[in-house]
Design an enzyme around this catalytic site. Sequence first.
Site, mmCIF file in Angstrom:
data_model
loop_
_atom_site.group_PDB
_atom_site.id
_atom_site.type_symbol
_atom_site.label_atom_id
_atom_site.label_comp_id
_atom_site.label_asym_id
_atom_site.label_seq_id
_atom_site.Cartn_x
_atom_site.Cartn_y
_atom_site.Cartn_z
ATOM 1 N N GLU A 122 -1.507 11.392 3.050
ATOM 2 C CA GLU A 122 -2.296 12.043 3.776
ATOM 3 C C GLU A 122 -2.226 13.433 3.899
ATOM 4 O O GLU A 122 -0.997 13.662 4.352
ATOM 5 C CB GLU A 122 -2.263 11.355 5.259
ATOM 6 C CG GLU A 122 -2.602 9.824 5.289
ATOM 7 C CD GLU A 122 -2.398 9.271 6.426
ATOM 8 O OE1 GLU A 122 -1.640 9.847 7.491
ATOM 9 O OE2 GLU A 122 -3.204 8.345 6.759
ATOM 10 N N GLU A 137 0.710 -1.311 -0.001
ATOM 11 C CA GLU A 137 -0.015 -0.053 -0.038
ATOM 12 C C GLU A 137 0.801 1.300 0.051
ATOM 13 O O GLU A 137 1.850 1.182 0.663
ATOM 14 C CB GLU A 137 -0.883 -0.027 1.063
ATOM 15 C CG GLU A 137 -1.974 0.939 1.345
ATOM 16 C CD GLU A 137 -2.663 0.898 2.531
ATOM 17 O OE1 GLU A 137 -3.161 0.079 2.679
ATOM 18 O OE2 GLU A 137 -2.803 1.792 3.278
#
Length: 82
Positions: A36, A32
């Site tokens: 953010e 992954e």
Amino acid sequence: MKIPNKKTGGIITSFYLTSLRNDESASSNHFELDFEFFGTNGTVQTNVFMNDTGHREQAFKLPFNPAWDFHTYEIRWNPYLI
């Protein structure tokens, strides 16, 4: 992508890429990439997960305000780095 230009009260604008399919369990080994955006000050944190292990967080202060306009983000991915 354009992030909100107002305080969002604990909501983090983010996007991620994952190797999990919809029918796979979250307990499966996966890879992954996370992005953010914290607040509206132009700070973005990245993380890379390999075989369910992360702990590769890096925070960057962007040289522009990501809330002022739409921006294109790219990933440099080759055999030596992501």
